[in-house]
Every structure is written in C-alpha cells, then in structure tokens.
Design an enzyme around this catalytic site. Structure first.
Site, PDB file in Angstrom:
ATOM      1  N   GLY A 164       2.076  -3.354   8.134  1.00  0.00           N
ATOM      2  CA  GLY A 164       1.488  -2.322   8.747  1.00  0.00           C
ATOM      3  C   GLY A 164       1.191  -0.825   8.414  1.00  0.00           C
ATOM      4  O   GLY A 164       1.072  -1.114   7.278  1.00  0.00           O
ATOM      5  N   SER A 165       1.018   0.003   9.056  1.00  0.00           N
ATOM      6  CA  SER A 165       0.485   1.616   8.430  1.00  0.00           C
ATOM      7  C   SER A 165       1.536   2.034   7.608  1.00  0.00           C
ATOM      8  O   SER A 165       2.381   2.032   7.921  1.00  0.00           O
ATOM      9  CB  SER A 165       0.738   2.432   9.430  1.00  0.00           C
ATOM     10  N   THR A 166       1.372   2.981   6.766  1.00  0.00           N
ATOM     11  CA  THR A 166       1.685   3.423   6.040  1.00  0.00           C
ATOM     12  C   THR A 166       2.822   4.287   6.312  1.00  0.00           C
ATOM     13  O   THR A 166       4.123   4.573   5.624  1.00  0.00           O
ATOM     14  CB  THR A 166       0.889   4.048   4.702  1.00  0.00           C
ATOM     15  N   GLY A 200       5.352   1.936   7.727  1.00  0.00           N
ATOM     16  CA  GLY A 200       6.129   1.776   6.185  1.00  0.00           C
ATOM     17  C   GLY A 200       7.413   2.657   5.896  1.00  0.00           C
ATOM     18  O   GLY A 200       8.908   2.158   4.839  1.00  0.00           O
ATOM     19  N   GLU A 255       4.163  -4.298   3.640  1.00  0.00           N
ATOM     20  CA  GLU A 255       2.206  -4.491   3.112  1.00  0.00           C
ATOM     21  C   GLU A 255       1.692  -3.689   3.661  1.00  0.00           C
ATOM     22  O   GLU A 255       1.711  -3.854   4.906  1.00  0.00           O
ATOM     23  CB  GLU A 255       1.596  -5.571   3.301  1.00  0.00           C
ATOM     24  N   CYS A 269      -6.242  -4.571   6.314  1.00  0.00           N
ATOM     25  CA  CYS A 269      -6.048  -3.820   5.286  1.00  0.00           C
ATOM     26  C   CYS A 269      -7.035  -3.363   4.067  1.00  0.00           C
ATOM     27  O   CYS A 269      -6.720  -2.697   3.046  1.00  0.00           O
ATOM     28  CB  CYS A 269      -4.809  -4.099   5.126  1.00  0.00           C
ATOM     29  N   LYS A 307       9.136  -9.517  15.632  1.00  0.00           N
ATOM     30  CA  LYS A 307       8.550  -9.151  16.408  1.00  0.00           C
ATOM     31  C   LYS A 307       7.208  -8.261  16.582  1.00  0.00           C
ATOM     32  O   LYS A 307       6.456  -8.521  15.543  1.00  0.00           O
ATOM     33  CB  LYS A 307       9.363  -7.619  16.101  1.00  0.00           C
ATOM     34  N   GLU A 352      -7.331   6.279   5.419  1.00  0.00           N
ATOM     35  CA  GLU A 352      -7.660   4.867   6.156  1.00  0.00           C
ATOM     36  C   GLU A 352      -7.927   5.030   7.547  1.00  0.00           C
ATOM     37  O   GLU A 352      -7.252   5.692   8.080  1.00  0.00           O
ATOM     38  CB  GLU A 352      -6.203   3.303   5.825  1.00  0.00           C
TER      39      GLU A 352
END
Ligand code: ADP
Length: 504
Positions: free
Chosen positions: A252-254, A257, A274, A308, A199, A406
């Site tokens: 992507g973002s934490t 995740g 990641e 990142c 995706k 971040e």
C-alpha cells in the site's frame, strides 16, 4: 477518445454473490461480525453501490488470529507432508483458472479493470504464482554448516540449519489489482506452512472474498486462511498491532507502511512492505521509438496509473524529446476510456471519488508549478464514474511536486536531459525518495546494462517496463519498501532459520 460503459453483463451467479452478506471468513466459515455500519462497495465505473461488506474491528481480528494460531500450533498445515501442501496449492491454482470468468467480472466491477485483461493476464498470473510457490514446498531445506568451534580431542560437532514457518501472518492488501495481490501474498505463506489473517482493501474486497470461497473448496484445513473485512485504521491497524501475529506483510502507500512499522514494534513482528513508487522510464537517444513510445504509454496508463510500478517519470534525451512528446500525445488522444465488461479499453476509472479528487488536485499543482500540460488534465464529465483523461506534463523538473510525489493516477511527467554521461542520467533517475521500478530504453544493450547497475531500484527493465514474473524478486529500494516478494527471496520472510549443533 471513445467512452464505453457496459456494466450489464454480470451473470446471475455473480449477482447472487454481490447480494450475499459479506462478513468475515474465520476458521473455515463465514461469520457475522457484530461491529458497525456495513461498508458500501462502489463500482468506480458508475459510482453505484454494488455490494457491501462488514466493518470488522479488534474483536473480529482477535477471533481470526485465535483461529490462525490454533491451526498453526496444531500442525494441520505446517506439519502436513510437503507434497500434500503443494497438492492443495496446485488445486487452488486450477480452481482459480476454472473460475476466471467469475473472478474477472468481480474485479472489473470492483476496480474497473478490463474483464478481458483480468481473464488473460490477472487470473493466469495469480494461478502461476501459486504453482510457482507450490513447487518450492518440497524444496525448503536447511544446510549443514562447517563448524570451527574448538572441541575436545576425539569429539566432533554436527551443525545444521532447519527452516520453520514463521507462524501466524497478517496480510494487508490494497485495492489495485486486489486478486493478484491477495494470491501473491498467500502463495509464499502457504508454501512455508504459515497460517494467515488477511484484510482486503475496503475499496475493492470482492475478488478476495471470492478467493476465500475457492480456498474453502480446496480442502485447506480450517483456520489456515482467515479473512477480516474492514477499514484500514480499524481492522488493518488491529492486525498490524496484534501480539498474536508473528509477521505482517503489507502492500500500500508509504505513509501507511510507516504506520504499520510503528504498530508492529510491540512484538517486533517480522515486516515486509511493498510501498509506493515514482518509477523513471529513461529514453536514451538511440531508443527504438516505435517500440518505446507505446511502451511508455502502457507503463503509465495501465490501471490508470494506479500501480506502484507505474512509469510515471519519463526522462528523455533532448535529441528525441519533441518526437517522443508528439508520439505520446497522439497515442493518449486515441485511447479508449471507460469500463467495458466484455471487451477491452485503454483507460479505466480511478478507484474512488477520493482518489479522483487527489489526482485532479495534483494536476492543478502541476499547472501552478509551471509544468506544460500537453494533453488531458480533466475529469471525463461524460462518464458517471471516476475517470480522468490520460494526462501528460512536459518540461518538468525534479523540484516539482508532481515529479517528486506518487500521484497514483494517469499523469505522466516528462523531463528532458542533454547529457550522454550515464552517471548524470542515473543521478536524475535516482533523485527521488522511491526506488521500486525503472526502465531504460536503448539500442545499445551494454549501455543499458551499465545504466541499470547505477539505478537505485528493486527492478530495472531494459527495453521493457515492469517485467513481473513469479520467479523474479519484486520490491523496493529506499522508501518503496522493506524486503522482497516473488521468487525464492519472497519465501524467506515467511521462514525462520534455526541452527542446531550437537556434539558427536
Ligand atoms: P491507498 O492509499 O492506496 O488506499 P493504503 O495504504 O491506504 O492504500 O491502503 C492499503 C491497505 O492498507 C488497505 O487494505 C487499507 O485498508 C489498509 N490500511 C490503511 N490504513 C491502515 C493502517 N493504519 N493500518 C493498517 N492497515 C491500514
């Protein structure tokens, strides 16, 4: 600061691509999904709609997973001769290079990266990623095991391991440098013999859709690579939760995740993540500032900080603090800002209005926290898209939100330290929930290596920041992720190990 906008250099071939309907690529063909209102694809440099994609849902994901499962179970990919798998991957690498111009136009349009940078770095890196993993295909081996199990007199054991592809993998990619992201995910999966449901990010899908067209030209069997367009909360979440998906790989973002992990527990999918970073760049007092200052600027301002690995937390020894600030401000003020389809510039746009609002909000937070804004800090009003000036905050401390969180924008925080003790410096660098990338700048290489050992981060550069290479493992400590991509370690998550023991 100069501003450049030049979006008139799209070729007619790419315009035709943009005008096409973009459904889902399932079982070797583009199909129309039935679901919902299409998603507009917006150029962040102009704010204009340039294309649209369908918004896939659980039904589309079901179809894609079914196709991937059929392809996997049939063995058309996993059981084909390894040299043949490698050949197709090498072919895709060549095709990518052949289509460098088209891919770069789309990426420039979709994320505002310089077309020149894509042609010279992004495309090459992606092609080489495929070549690197194509090289592994013929070298995926198990081993024989020395077995101490008690055995009857005169009998022996033979124990060995075999590596098998994990199965159907879901790959969810973000919008920053999406082409390279897509390729870096498919390369180890294809090498291992897995089949894929990908995706792309709804904010920047175009180059990945073009990649699907290139894949179709390689002779890769139908169903091995499938793609579903759509929003993360719908199509992405459906992939992460799908019982028919054996592994999910996410960048992507934490926060997302963590959601992926929760969704993946249903069938205990293998999961590689990641995630975010707040990477420290550490300037010891003997750093070569002629080299370090431009490198610090590149480390944070590359892709407008939407990266990142961005070196977003600068830690500088007190002896050189003022010189470094002065050098960085001069550089930031001289940067070209804009999105130029034909040449280069230093700072591009943020991906969306949402991201622009978020970055500007962080700048306000920095000011209210008492950090000293020494350059930038504003939206570039002259340009129609989502541009923010290169921004630097001095006199920051580890308690500030702009230092802890971040931002994913062109915002650098600078902290001063006065100690020469490596443990003190490492403690400052490690005082963060993330641990993706870091760099140390010093003329004393032994000091550099000693400090590198103390830093809790998946990568550490010494006199270089973010030294990416297909062979070099990439991933994060702490909340920057699970597992590694790139290198041999990036192949392992796509493989299961089976141990076989026989009486002889
Ligand atoms: P960013 O915040 O940088 O946009 P995200 O982590 O939100 O990055 O998005 C990265 C990718 O994850 C995108 O493809 C997005 O559509 C997808 N995504 C977002 N939310 C979810 C979710 N809940 N489940 C699965 N995928 C998601």
């Amino acid at each position: 600061m100069n501003e450049i906008i030049d979006h008139d250099k799209i070729t007619s071939q790419i315009q035709a691509f943009l005008d096409k309907p973009h459904g889902h690529f399932i079982d070797g063909q583009w199909i129309d999904g039935k679901s919902g209102k299409p998603i507009d694809v917006i150029s962040p440099a102009t704010g204009n709609i340039v294309s649209s994609i369908q918004s896939g849902d659980g039904d589309d994901v079901d179809k894609a997973v079914a196709a991937a499962r059929r392809a996997f179970d049939s063995g058309v990919w996993s059981k084909v001769l390894p040299v043949e798998r490698a050949r197709i991957m090498f072919k895709l690498a060549d095709l990518i290079e052949f289509h460098a111009s088209q891919i770069s136009q789309l990426e420039a349009l979709d994320i505002g990266v310089s077309r020149h940078m894509m042609e010279t770095i992004g495309v090459k890196l992606s092609a080489n990623q495929l070549r690197y993993y194509a090289g592994w295909v013929t070298k995926i081996n198990g081993e024989t095991i020395t077995n101490s199990r008690p055995r009857p007199e005169g009998r022996e054991f033979l124990t060995y391991t075999e590596k098998e592809p994990v199965g159907v993998v879901g790959q969810i990619i973000p919008w920053n440098f999406p082409f390279a992201m897509a390729v870096q995910k498919i390369a180890p999966a294809l090498a291992a013999g897995c089949t894929i449901v990908m995706k792309p990010a709804e904010d920047a899908p175009l180059s990945t859709l073009y990649l699907a067209d290139l894949i179709a030209q390689t002779g890769l069997p139908s169903g091995v690579f499938n793609l579903v367009n759509g929003y993360g909360r719908k199509a992405g979440a459906a992939i992460a939760a799908h019982e028919g998906v054996d592994k999910v790989s996410f960048t992507g973002s934490t926060d997302v995740g963590k959601e992926i992990i929760r969704s993946a527990t249903g069938n205990l999918k293998r999961t590689t993540l990641e995630l975010g970073g707040k990477s420290p760049v550490i300037l010891l007092k003997d750093a070569d500032l002629d080299e370090a200052i431009p490198a610090v600027a590149r480390a944070i301002f590359f892709l407008s900080g939407q990266n990142c690995m961005a070196g977003s937390r600068l830690l500088v020894h007190g002896d050189i603090y003022d010189r470094v600030l002065e050098g960085l401000v001069t550089l930031a003020k001289s940067m070209t800002i804009g999105a130029d389809m034909t040449g280069t510039y230093d700072i591009g746009p943020l991906i969306s209005e949402k991201q622009l609002t978020r970055v500007l909000a962080y700048i306000d937070i920095g000011i209210s926290e008492g950090a000293r804004l020494i350059t930038g800090g504003k939206r570039v009003e002259k340009l129609p898209g989502f541009f923010v000036e290169p921004t630097i905050f001095a006199d920051c401390n580890s308690g500030m939100r702009i230092v802890k969180e971040e931002i994913f924008g062109p915002v650098l925080t600078v902290q001063k330290f006065n100690s020469d003790d490596l443990d003190d410096i490492a403690a400052l660098a490690n005082d963060n929930i993330f641990g993706l990338s870091a760099s140390v700048w010093t003329a004393d290489l032994a000091q550099g290596h000693k400090l590198a050992r103390k830093i809790k981060s998946g990568q550490v550069g010494i006199n270089i920041h973010a030294a990416i290479d297909p062979a070099t493992p990439f991933g994060g400590y702490k909340q920057s992720g699970w597992g590694r991509e790139f290198g041999r370690e990036g192949l392992e998550p796509y493989l299961e190990t089976k141990a076989i023991t026989a009486y002889l």
